[in-house]
Write a protein that holds these residues in place. Structure first.
Motif, PDB file in Angstrom:
ATOM      1  N   ARG A   1      35.766  -9.070  34.654  1.00  0.00           N
ATOM      2  CA  ARG A   1      34.369  -8.699  34.351  1.00  0.00           C
ATOM      3  C   ARG A   1      34.201  -8.385  32.868  1.00  0.00           C
ATOM      4  NH1 ARG A   1      30.683  -7.328  38.698  1.00  0.00           N
ATOM      5  NH2 ARG A   1      29.291  -6.440  37.139  1.00  0.00           N
ATOM      6  N   TYR A   2      35.177  -7.690  32.314  1.00  0.00           N
ATOM      7  CA  TYR A   2      35.109  -7.371  30.879  1.00  0.00           C
ATOM      8  C   TYR A   2      35.170  -8.652  30.050  1.00  0.00           C
ATOM      9  CZ  TYR A   2      35.959  -2.297  31.387  1.00  0.00           C
ATOM     10  OH  TYR A   2      35.865  -0.955  31.688  1.00  0.00           O
ATOM     11  N   LEU A   3      36.096  -9.553  30.412  1.00  0.00           N
ATOM     12  CA  LEU A   3      36.268 -10.775  29.620  1.00  0.00           C
ATOM     13  C   LEU A   3      35.017 -11.637  29.670  1.00  0.00           C
ATOM     14  CD1 LEU A   3      39.961 -11.771  30.514  1.00  0.00           C
ATOM     15  CD2 LEU A   3      39.126 -10.640  28.442  1.00  0.00           C
ATOM     16  N   ALA A   4      34.318 -11.608  30.824  1.00  0.00           N
ATOM     17  CA  ALA A   4      33.127 -12.447  30.982  1.00  0.00           C
ATOM     18  C   ALA A   4      31.898 -11.828  30.309  1.00  0.00           C
ATOM     19  CB  ALA A   4      32.849 -12.659  32.475  1.00  0.00           C
ATOM     20  N   ALA A   5      31.982 -10.540  29.959  1.00  0.00           N
ATOM     21  CA  ALA A   5      30.792  -9.841  29.443  1.00  0.00           C
ATOM     22  C   ALA A   5      30.399 -10.342  28.050  1.00  0.00           C
ATOM     23  CB  ALA A   5      31.069  -8.335  29.383  1.00  0.00           C
ATOM     24  N   ALA A   6      29.103 -10.441  27.824  1.00  0.00           N
ATOM     25  CA  ALA A   6      28.567 -10.687  26.480  1.00  0.00           C
ATOM     26  C   ALA A   6      28.241  -9.324  25.876  1.00  0.00           C
ATOM     27  CB  ALA A   6      27.313 -11.542  26.570  1.00  0.00           C
ATOM     28  N   VAL A   7      28.010  -9.285  24.571  1.00  0.00           N
ATOM     29  CA  VAL A   7      27.715  -8.001  23.921  1.00  0.00           C
ATOM     30  C   VAL A   7      26.523  -7.311  24.607  1.00  0.00           C
ATOM     31  CG1 VAL A   7      26.992  -6.913  21.764  1.00  0.00           C
ATOM     32  CG2 VAL A   7      28.690  -8.725  21.719  1.00  0.00           C
ATOM     33  N   GLN A   8      25.532  -8.122  25.008  1.00  0.00           N
ATOM     34  CA  GLN A   8      24.329  -7.549  25.636  1.00  0.00           C
ATOM     35  C   GLN A   8      24.603  -6.966  27.019  1.00  0.00           C
ATOM     36  OE1 GLN A   8      24.557 -10.459  24.208  1.00  0.00           O
ATOM     37  NE2 GLN A   8      23.128 -10.351  22.484  1.00  0.00           N
ATOM     38  N   ASP A   9      25.734  -7.293  27.604  1.00  0.00           N
ATOM     39  CA  ASP A   9      26.063  -6.757  28.936  1.00  0.00           C
ATOM     40  C   ASP A   9      26.640  -5.348  28.857  1.00  0.00           C
ATOM     41  OD1 ASP A   9      25.297  -9.125  30.160  1.00  0.00           O
ATOM     42  OD2 ASP A   9      27.280 -10.029  29.830  1.00  0.00           O
TER      43      ASP A   9
ATOM     44  N   VAL B   1      41.296   1.765  39.101  1.00  0.00           N
ATOM     45  CA  VAL B   1      42.471   1.811  39.983  1.00  0.00           C
ATOM     46  C   VAL B   1      42.249   0.927  41.218  1.00  0.00           C
ATOM     47  CG1 VAL B   1      43.997   3.304  41.342  1.00  0.00           C
ATOM     48  CG2 VAL B   1      43.019   4.134  39.193  1.00  0.00           C
ATOM     49  N   ASP B   2      41.069   1.083  41.846  1.00  0.00           N
ATOM     50  CA  ASP B   2      40.828   0.372  43.101  1.00  0.00           C
ATOM     51  C   ASP B   2      40.233  -1.020  42.903  1.00  0.00           C
ATOM     52  OD1 ASP B   2      41.694   2.747  44.211  1.00  0.00           O
ATOM     53  OD2 ASP B   2      39.666   3.545  44.462  1.00  0.00           O
ATOM     54  N   GLY B   3      39.835  -1.336  41.688  1.00  0.00           N
ATOM     55  CA  GLY B   3      39.326  -2.685  41.417  1.00  0.00           C
ATOM     56  C   GLY B   3      37.930  -2.950  41.948  1.00  0.00           C
ATOM     57  N   ARG B   4      37.159  -1.889  42.240  1.00  0.00           N
ATOM     58  CA  ARG B   4      35.823  -2.075  42.802  1.00  0.00           C
ATOM     59  C   ARG B   4      34.796  -2.286  41.680  1.00  0.00           C
ATOM     60  NH1 ARG B   4      35.097  -0.840  48.297  1.00  0.00           N
ATOM     61  NH2 ARG B   4      33.094  -1.805  47.831  1.00  0.00           N
ATOM     62  N   THR B   5      34.539  -3.537  41.367  1.00  0.00           N
ATOM     63  CA  THR B   5      33.559  -3.828  40.309  1.00  0.00           C
ATOM     64  C   THR B   5      32.144  -3.482  40.771  1.00  0.00           C
ATOM     65  OG1 THR B   5      33.445  -6.083  41.114  1.00  0.00           O
ATOM     66  CG2 THR B   5      34.890  -5.685  39.233  1.00  0.00           C
ATOM     67  N   ASP B   6      31.950  -3.401  42.111  1.00  0.00           N
ATOM     68  CA  ASP B   6      30.612  -3.103  42.630  1.00  0.00           C
ATOM     69  C   ASP B   6      30.319  -1.608  42.648  1.00  0.00           C
ATOM     70  OD1 ASP B   6      32.636  -2.741  44.467  1.00  0.00           O
ATOM     71  OD2 ASP B   6      31.416  -3.288  46.209  1.00  0.00           O
ATOM     72  N   LEU B   7      31.359  -0.779  42.868  1.00  0.00           N
ATOM     73  CA  LEU B   7      31.134   0.658  43.053  1.00  0.00           C
ATOM     74  C   LEU B   7      31.543   1.507  41.860  1.00  0.00           C
ATOM     75  CD1 LEU B   7      32.519   1.303  46.655  1.00  0.00           C
ATOM     76  CD2 LEU B   7      30.143   1.136  45.912  1.00  0.00           C
ATOM     77  N   GLY B   8      32.338   0.934  40.968  1.00  0.00           N
ATOM     78  CA  GLY B   8      32.937   1.768  39.930  1.00  0.00           C
ATOM     79  C   GLY B   8      32.246   1.680  38.587  1.00  0.00           C
ATOM     80  N   VAL B   9      32.496   2.707  37.757  1.00  0.00           N
ATOM     81  CA  VAL B   9      32.041   2.703  36.371  1.00  0.00           C
ATOM     82  C   VAL B   9      33.068   1.939  35.542  1.00  0.00           C
ATOM     83  CG1 VAL B   9      31.951   4.184  34.319  1.00  0.00           C
ATOM     84  CG2 VAL B   9      30.661   4.808  36.367  1.00  0.00           C
ATOM     85  N   MET B  10      32.593   0.952  34.784  1.00  0.00           N
ATOM     86  CA  MET B  10      33.497   0.195  33.909  1.00  0.00           C
ATOM     87  C   MET B  10      33.156   0.547  32.468  1.00  0.00           C
ATOM     88  SD  MET B  10      33.600  -3.416  36.010  1.00  0.00           S
ATOM     89  CE  MET B  10      31.881  -3.350  36.535  1.00  0.00           C
ATOM     90  N   ALA B  11      33.681   1.698  32.029  1.00  0.00           N
ATOM     91  CA  ALA B  11      33.430   2.157  30.664  1.00  0.00           C
ATOM     92  C   ALA B  11      33.919   1.088  29.700  1.00  0.00           C
ATOM     93  CB  ALA B  11      34.148   3.480  30.417  1.00  0.00           C
ATOM     94  N   ALA B  12      33.110   0.787  28.693  1.00  0.00           N
ATOM     95  CA  ALA B  12      33.470  -0.304  27.771  1.00  0.00           C
ATOM     96  C   ALA B  12      32.748  -0.130  26.455  1.00  0.00           C
ATOM     97  CB  ALA B  12      33.076  -1.652  28.370  1.00  0.00           C
ATOM     98  N   GLY B  13      33.426  -0.519  25.378  1.00  0.00           N
ATOM     99  CA  GLY B  13      32.774  -0.588  24.085  1.00  0.00           C
ATOM    100  C   GLY B  13      32.036  -1.914  23.968  1.00  0.00           C
ATOM    101  N   GLN B  14      31.116  -2.004  22.996  1.00  0.00           N
ATOM    102  CA  GLN B  14      30.390  -3.263  22.785  1.00  0.00           C
ATOM    103  C   GLN B  14      31.352  -4.407  22.510  1.00  0.00           C
ATOM    104  OE1 GLN B  14      27.655  -2.257  19.584  1.00  0.00           O
ATOM    105  NE2 GLN B  14      25.971  -2.175  21.048  1.00  0.00           N
ATOM    106  N   VAL B  15      32.504  -4.037  21.981  1.00  0.00           N
ATOM    107  CA  VAL B  15      33.499  -5.018  21.602  1.00  0.00           C
ATOM    108  C   VAL B  15      33.984  -5.849  22.801  1.00  0.00           C
ATOM    109  CG1 VAL B  15      35.572  -3.553  21.839  1.00  0.00           C
ATOM    110  CG2 VAL B  15      35.363  -5.093  19.894  1.00  0.00           C
ATOM    111  N   ALA B  16      33.748  -5.345  24.026  1.00  0.00           N
ATOM    112  CA  ALA B  16      34.105  -6.123  25.221  1.00  0.00           C
ATOM    113  C   ALA B  16      33.445  -7.499  25.156  1.00  0.00           C
ATOM    114  CB  ALA B  16      33.672  -5.394  26.486  1.00  0.00           C
ATOM    115  N   GLY B  17      32.274  -7.556  24.525  1.00  0.00           N
ATOM    116  CA  GLY B  17      31.533  -8.818  24.436  1.00  0.00           C
ATOM    117  C   GLY B  17      32.173  -9.856  23.535  1.00  0.00           C
ATOM    118  N   VAL B  18      33.135  -9.475  22.716  1.00  0.00           N
ATOM    119  CA  VAL B  18      33.772 -10.454  21.833  1.00  0.00           C
ATOM    120  C   VAL B  18      35.268 -10.625  22.117  1.00  0.00           C
ATOM    121  CG1 VAL B  18      32.090 -10.145  19.971  1.00  0.00           C
ATOM    122  CG2 VAL B  18      34.152  -8.743  19.986  1.00  0.00           C
ATOM    123  N   ILE B  19      35.749  -9.962  23.162  1.00  0.00           N
ATOM    124  CA  ILE B  19      37.173 -10.095  23.518  1.00  0.00           C
ATOM    125  C   ILE B  19      37.290 -11.089  24.667  1.00  0.00           C
ATOM    126  CG2 ILE B  19      39.171  -8.890  24.508  1.00  0.00           C
ATOM    127  CD1 ILE B  19      38.219  -6.354  23.037  1.00  0.00           C
TER     128      ILE B  19
END
Ligand SMILES: Cc1cc2nc3c(=O)[nH]c(=O)nc-3n(C[C@H](O)[C@H](O)[C@H](O)COP(=O)(O)O)c2cc1C
Length: 351
Positions: free
Chosen positions: A211-219, A305-323
């Motif tokens: 999910r992080y790798l697929a994210a754009a900066v706007q996400d 830990v549990d891999g729940r992309t639907d239920l969990g908080v995925m804390a991320a910097g804007q930089v996720a959009g360029v990684i």
């Protein structure tokens, strides 16, 4: 290829690179991989019990002889016990999740631990410098997790001018260009969260990394709906639901998650209330915000830990959009240092 700075001298690492303490993410594997790569890895202990912290520290020590740090909450009821583990186990450095305390800084420093609080504003940098901090991590608004609103490019030079201790730049860094830019601003190195989360050494489950790798900066968005504080994360089904749901639903959810965190960590309700009171102290937080904050670790855990992309908080910097890759920590550190050297050689000759 190395670049010596006041940070490498202060903590005795080969490279001026810090892997920050990230709840449920910065465990022994990531920290020791960073340490072996020559950076300063920091264990996240706010989401560990005291016993888990002790065994995590020992596990890192069994995997590396290089220095590393521990991130802890200064307002936790058992902060003194955690500080004792840091000192007894000979941990090189300490940083704080949320605000530091003067007493804890003094206690750790007296025992020879290098103390490096994180701040998001110049006046906080001035305060911790006056309290005796050895260095400070300055996180600009681009950064992941709890974050401020001032961009790194504005905040960093402001803090560099305001304090005499080494300043480590955080928020938005992922490559060698960023390292050189931070050094040009007067920083002693860079600290990265999201970039280290996205390595093959990080234990975050693959669907979450995807999910992080697929994210754009706007996400990558900032919301206060998770715990009442501005929190930067990937926009997800959960964030959309929270932003739509009313106060009563949010509070009910917070109570359930706080109860789950209590069960998970073996913490008593009394200890949770004590921590809540400490958190409320000196801040403009309502009890409902404190309750929401207590529930955050479980939401982070669901993803990290549990891999729940639907239920969990995925804390991320804007930089996720360029990684868009998952190097090992060793590959990442080597790459950043090689890029930094190449950039330094390409800079126009000022003479
Ligand atoms: C998943 C995640 C969890 C985090 N948890 C913590 C934490 O427990 N304690 C803390 O001080 N900072 C935490 N942070 C903030 C990071 O330590 C760091 O300051 C931030 O990620 C830097 O910005 P960057 O992501 O642009 O590199 C977290 C960040 C992320 C992405």
């Amino acid at each position: 290829m190395t670049i010596d700075t006041p940070l490498t001298e202060l903590v005795g690492v080969r490279h001026p690179l810090v892997q920050t303490g990230m709840g449920w993410v910065a465990g022994p594997r990531l920290v020791s991989a960073t340490a072996n790569a020559g950076g300063l890895g920091i264990l996240a202990s706010a989401t560990m019990t005291v016993e888990q912290l002790r065994s995590a520290v020992r596990e890192v020590k069994s995997r590396t002889d290089a220095p590393f740090g521990v991130n802890l909450r200064a307002d936790a009821g058992d902060a003194a016990e955690r500080a004792r583990i840091i000192v007894d186990e000979g941990v090189k450095a300490a940083s704080f999740a949320l605000a530091p305390s003067r007493e804890l800084i003094a206690r750790l420093k007296d025992a020879g631990v290098v103390v490096i609080p994180s701040v998001g504003a110049r006046r906080h940098a001035e305060k911790v410098a006056a309290w005796g901090a050895d260095a400070v991590v300055v996180q600009g608004g681009e950064g992941g997790g709890h974050t401020g609103s001032v961009a790194t490019t504005v905040l960093l030079p402001q803090v560099v001018d305001a304090v005499d201790i080494p300043v480590i730049a955080a928020g938005g860094f992922h490559d060698g260009r960023g390292l050189v830019a931070a050094l040009a601003y007067g920083a002693a190195g860079i600290a990265m969260g999201t970039r280290f989360l996205l390595t093959s050494d990080s234990t975050v489950p693959d669907p979450v990394k995807a999910r992080y790798l697929a994210a754009a900066v706007q996400d990558v968005t900032v919301t206060t709906q998770v715990d009442g504080l501005p929190h930067r994360m990937l926009r997800s089904e959960l964030v959309d639901t929270l932003e739509r749901s009313g106060r009563a639903a949010s509070l009910w959810r917070a109570v359930r998650h706080a109860a789950a965190f209590r069960r998970e960590t073996g913490m008593s309700w009394a200890a949770m209330v004590r921590d809540g009171l400490a958190m409320k102290h000196g801040r403009e937080l309502t009890w409902s915000q404190v309750l929401l904050a207590a529930s955050t670790p479980m939401l982070l855990r669901a993803a990290m830990v549990d891999g729940r992309t639907d239920l969990g908080v995925m804390a991320a910097g804007q930089v996720a959009g360029v990684i868009d890759d998952l190097p090992s920590c060793a590959e990442l550190v080597d790459r950043i240092m090689a890029e930094a050297h190449a950039v330094l050689h390409r800079l126009p000759d000022a003479g």
